[in-house]
Design a protein around this motif. Structure first.
Motif, PDB file in Angstrom:
ATOM      1  N   GLU A   1      32.352  50.134  45.917  1.00  0.00           N
ATOM      2  CA  GLU A   1      32.973  51.260  45.016  1.00  0.00           C
ATOM      3  C   GLU A   1      31.879  52.262  44.411  1.00  0.00           C
ATOM      4  O   GLU A   1      31.888  53.485  44.670  1.00  0.00           O
TER       5      GLU A   1
ATOM      6  N   ALA B   1      39.676  42.148  46.063  1.00  0.00           N
ATOM      7  CA  ALA B   1      39.262  40.802  46.296  1.00  0.00           C
ATOM      8  C   ALA B   1      39.970  40.175  47.235  1.00  0.00           C
ATOM      9  O   ALA B   1      39.420  39.280  48.329  1.00  0.00           O
TER      10      ALA B   1
ATOM     11  N   VAL C   1      32.163  38.299  46.776  1.00  0.00           N
ATOM     12  CA  VAL C   1      33.235  38.979  46.945  1.00  0.00           C
ATOM     13  C   VAL C   1      33.427  40.059  45.978  1.00  0.00           C
ATOM     14  O   VAL C   1      33.481  41.301  46.176  1.00  0.00           O
ATOM     15  N   MET C   2      33.309  39.830  44.728  1.00  0.00           N
ATOM     16  CA  MET C   2      33.333  40.727  43.688  1.00  0.00           C
ATOM     17  C   MET C   2      32.491  41.798  43.600  1.00  0.00           C
ATOM     18  O   MET C   2      32.639  42.945  43.436  1.00  0.00           O
TER      19      MET C   2
ATOM     20  N   TRP D   1      32.665  33.766  45.865  1.00  0.00           N
ATOM     21  CA  TRP D   1      33.455  34.575  45.222  1.00  0.00           C
ATOM     22  C   TRP D   1      32.524  35.689  44.199  1.00  0.00           C
ATOM     23  O   TRP D   1      32.970  36.742  44.168  1.00  0.00           O
ATOM     24  N   ASP D   2      31.421  35.296  43.813  1.00  0.00           N
ATOM     25  CA  ASP D   2      30.397  36.179  43.272  1.00  0.00           C
ATOM     26  C   ASP D   2      30.204  37.428  44.192  1.00  0.00           C
ATOM     27  O   ASP D   2      30.184  38.644  43.973  1.00  0.00           O
TER      28      ASP D   2
ATOM     29  N   LYS E   1      41.381  45.313  41.095  1.00  0.00           N
ATOM     30  CA  LYS E   1      40.407  44.647  41.697  1.00  0.00           C
ATOM     31  C   LYS E   1      40.834  43.291  42.315  1.00  0.00           C
ATOM     32  O   LYS E   1      40.145  43.084  43.264  1.00  0.00           O
TER      33      LYS E   1
ATOM     34  N   VAL F   1      37.066  39.952  34.055  1.00  0.00           N
ATOM     35  CA  VAL F   1      37.258  40.022  35.454  1.00  0.00           C
ATOM     36  C   VAL F   1      37.038  38.445  36.204  1.00  0.00           C
ATOM     37  O   VAL F   1      37.428  38.730  37.379  1.00  0.00           O
TER      38      VAL F   1
ATOM     39  N   ILE G   1      39.583  36.737  38.305  1.00  0.00           N
ATOM     40  CA  ILE G   1      39.895  37.034  39.813  1.00  0.00           C
ATOM     41  C   ILE G   1      39.135  35.758  40.756  1.00  0.00           C
ATOM     42  O   ILE G   1      39.682  35.282  41.394  1.00  0.00           O
ATOM     43  N   SER G   2      38.028  35.645  40.033  1.00  0.00           N
ATOM     44  CA  SER G   2      37.163  34.470  41.115  1.00  0.00           C
ATOM     45  C   SER G   2      37.789  33.312  40.745  1.00  0.00           C
ATOM     46  O   SER G   2      37.665  32.333  41.556  1.00  0.00           O
TER      47      SER G   2
ATOM     48  N   LYS H   1      32.632  44.386  46.576  1.00  0.00           N
ATOM     49  CA  LYS H   1      33.705  45.424  46.147  1.00  0.00           C
ATOM     50  C   LYS H   1      33.130  46.578  45.163  1.00  0.00           C
ATOM     51  O   LYS H   1      33.202  47.805  45.344  1.00  0.00           O
TER      52      LYS H   1
END
Lengths: 404, 330
Positions: free
Chosen positions: A400, B124, A392-393, A389-390, B120, B269, B272-273, A396
């Motif tokens: 950007e 994801a 994925v974040m 997940w790190d 965001k 943030v 989200i994860s 993005k």
């Protein structure tokens, strides 16, 4: 407006009732009844006009819907026959005796015991058995098919019931009884549920029984491997088949004494219906296998349909629904052949057809599981690893930034 | 159980899952007073709408009860409602939506801090969707709950703003394969994950290091899965060919599961994860359960209804086995 609205609310309810899963009509009826009679649901609140739906109106309307439901679902019931014994009967359109309705109760035929009986579609009870006039010309074939199919059913259905009817240019008739004696009602299963499943049915004490109670209770008590005697539909042992044929023959003799029209050449057809039910509501499942075969001796064809329904509802609601229509032209059958040989050949054909269908169903399961299910969602991403997940974040975020 | 809502939910647990939208409408007509309760408690297959605003760019977004306001649904892409709410007093509606004066436009929207997180999160979960579904449509919607301000700050379009300490959201996925009519295989997957995130008060001081707080998440997940295979008989099929055809087979339904977990929350943030990991685990678990129920349980019941093998033969085989076991013991 008010009565029209009341009517349409009933119609809506019946549309829902007709979709009841196997063995749960009583629960569906109970839910609907509660919804319709709750004070908050009274449209008076909205329109200023009261259209109360009382129990009587609901029952009256449900009777019509339940007749449709019961006959299309091949609901089974117990019928008392000679010697205090009882046999399982199938309630279906082929067995319905036309023009015999009294007080909302239609009569149905049970040719195996040469009986007709009244059936209450709400309570699922039989009553008022009377002799059934038998069509002598068709009976040898009918009873032979009936016996052969019964043997087949007991060999493949742990809980199966079958019945063969003669249908022809004239529907089954009944002899007119001089005096109507209303016999004690034969219930499918006598008692109210008392176990933890009480909340399932939730029938208030003293309340009249609701449709399907018996059927559902029978299922409720079928704890899987619970060691309890399952109060299910009893299969007639294979050995009984011969006896029934004899019984039917007796009935033919009896029929001779009745006033009967000279038998003419008729376009007979023989309808065989098979139903296998298993209800285990305490383990959140129920199922029904229905098949129907129409043998037309003149065209020597066998038209068939098989439908299977399974309901699994533990923390969810999952249903299997299958339907397979089919028409088979028989190899070289002849109505002139010995009825027993013909019946054996038909039963063999039915067995082969149903075995192949069940195998095709198994293949479909594999197909849906291996292909469709996997194509919808993977077990893991192509990398065979769970998502970072790190990444994925950050990915993005990175994309950007590069866009800036 | 006599509450009409409970009775309705029991009813929908029994009636065919493939007809839930139609049956829900019927029940709503029976008890209109419960319409809102019914719509918010019954999961329906997700609707797809097109966001035709300039920011939406004609792209699709998913709709459920959580992004609904009246008869309109909010698109996460442009933060606008479709169809527009109160269209009669909004001749210049399209213009107003495209600008940032969103507070003037009717319809519920997340606070600006939450809206930033929502954008965001959509990014994801779009990645998640590509990895697990290849090509599913995904949408994430967040909404504010009554809450104290968080100890964490979050960047927003208007600079640095206070983040809420608790909020809720829904993550949606929808995928369809095959043709819905004709012969062949057809499948639909709709998953709906509703969560509530709550920052744990005082948790940040426990860990010692800066930004070492944590949050509690409550998740309710529903997967609606429909699978159908049709092999209709054709004119001129030989008997053998037609016997091997299954006709039509449909397995449809839904499963619902709940879970609760705590995760570290170094910054806003990270929600989200955290939610992502939770949903990933939940979907993996539910996928296995769907496999088991759809292709195990219902299949077993068919086997209980009818046996391909001769029951008589099986009985005899068992007796023989018993006999042999008896001899063995001697």
């Amino acid at each position: 407006m008010s009565s029209a609205q009341g009517q349409s609310r009933l119609d809506l309810s019946l549309q829902l009732l007709l979709q009841s899963p196997p063995g749960q009509v009583s629960q569906v009826y109970h839910d609907l009844r509660g919804i319709l009679t709750s004070p908050e649901s009274d449209p008076e609140n909205l329109s200023g006009e009261s259209t109360p739906i009382d129990d009587a109106a609901l029952r009256q309307a449900a009777l019509v819907a339940l007749e449709e439901y019961n006959t299309s679902q091949f609901v089974t019931a117990s019928l008392e026959v000679e010697g205090g014994k009882s046999e399982n009967v199938i309630i279906c359109a082929a067995g319905q005796i036309v023009g015999t309705e009294e007080g909302g109760r239609k009569r149905y035929a049970h040719p195996r015991a040469a009986k007709s009986f009244a059936f209450d579609h709400l309570k699922l009870t039989t009553s008022d058995p009377e002799p059934l006039t038998i069509d002598e010309k068709a009976e040898p074939i009918r009873s032979a098919i009936d016996a052969a199919i019964q043997t087949y059913v007991s060999d493949h259905f742990p809980d199966g019931t079958s019945s063969t009817f003669t249908v022809g240019s004239s529907p089954p008739t009944q002899t007119i009884a001089e005096a109507k004696v209303v016999e004690p009602v034969v219930r499918v299963d006598p008692e109210e549920p008392s176990g933890p499943k009480g909340k399932e049915g939730d029938v208030a004490p003293g309340e009249e029984k609701e449709p399907g109670d018996e059927e559902a209770e029978a299922g409720d008590e079928q704890g899987e491997g619970g060691g309890k005697e399952e109060p299910k539909v009893e299969d007639a042992p294979v050995g009984d088949a011969a006896e029934t044929v004899e019984k039917a023959d007796d009935a033919v003799d009896a029929g001779k004494d009745e006033v009967q029209q000279e038998p003419v050449e008729k376009d007979y057809k023989f309808v065989t219906n098979i139903v296998g039910n298993r209800y285990n509501l305490s383990n959140f499942w129920s199922g029904r296998w229905r098949s129907s075969y129409t043998y037309d001796p003149k065209l020597s064809t066998l038209t068939c349909s098989i439908q299977v329904q399974v309901h699994y509802f533990e923390n969810g609601n999952v249903q299997l629904n299958t339907s397979k229509p089919c028409a088979v032209t028989l190899p070289s059958p002849s109505a002139e052949a010995d009825p027993k040989d013909l019946a054996k050949a038909l039963a063999k054909l039915v067995e082969k057809h149903e075995n192949e269908y069940q195998k095709a169903l198994e293949r479909s399961y594999d197909e849906l599981s291996e292909k469709a299910f996997k194509a919808l969602r993977r077990l893991l991403p192509v990398t065979r690893q769970k998502i970072d997940w790190d990444k994925v974040m950050n990915y993005k975020l990175g994309s950007e930034l590069s866009n800036v | 159980m006599s509450d009409p809502l409970d009775l309705s939910l029991d009813l929908l647990r029994r009636l065919p899952p493939s007809s839930i939208p139609e049956n829900l409408e019927r029940i709503v007509n029976l008890i209109p007073a419960y319409a809102d309760d019914l719509y918010s408690s019954v999961d329906q297959p997700l609707k797809v709408k097109v966001d035709s605003t300039s920011r939406g760019g004609g792209a699709e977004f998913l709709c459920c009860d959580y992004n609904r306001d009246g008869d309109s649904w909010r698109s996460w892409r442009s933060n606008t409602y479709h169809p527009p709410i109160n269209s009669e007093d909004r001749d210049d509606g399209q213009e107003a939506e495209a600008e940032d004066g969103e507070e003037l436009v009717p319809g519920t929207r997340p606070s600006s801090v939450l809206r930033q997180l929502e954008i965001k999160a959509n990014d994801a979960f779009e990645t998640y969707s590509k990895l697990y579904y290849d090509s599913a449509l995904s949408s994430v919607y967040l909404w504010d709950l009554d809450s104290d301000p968080s100890s964490l700050t979050a960047a927003s379009s208007t600079g640095v703003a206070q983040a809420p300490s608790t909020f809720a959201g829904v993550v949606l996925f929808k995928k369809e394969i095959g043709e819905s009519s004709g012969n062949g295989t057809y499948g639909t997957w709709d998953s709906l994950h509703v969560f509530e995130a709550t920052e744990r008060p005082g948790a940040s001081s426990k860990s010692g290091s800066s930004g070492g707080g944590s949050a509690t998440y409550k998740l309710t997940s529903t997967v609606m899965l429909g699978l159908r295979r049709t092999e209709a008989e054709k004119e001129g099929d030989s008997e053998e060919v037609s016997a091997g055809k299954v006709g039509s087979v449909e397995i449809a339904g839904s499963l619902t599961r709940q879970s609760e977990a705590d995760y570290p929350l170094p910054d806003f943030v990270s929600h989200i994860s955290n939610v992502g990991k939770m949903i990933e685990d939940m979907e993996a678990k539910m996928r296995n359960q769907l496999q088991e129920v759809y292709f195990g349980k219902t299949r077993d019941v068919v086997g209980h209804l009818r046996s391909v093998e001769s029951l008589e033969k099986n009985r005899r085989a068992k007796e023989l086995q018993k006999e042999l076991m008896g001899l063995w013991k001697k």
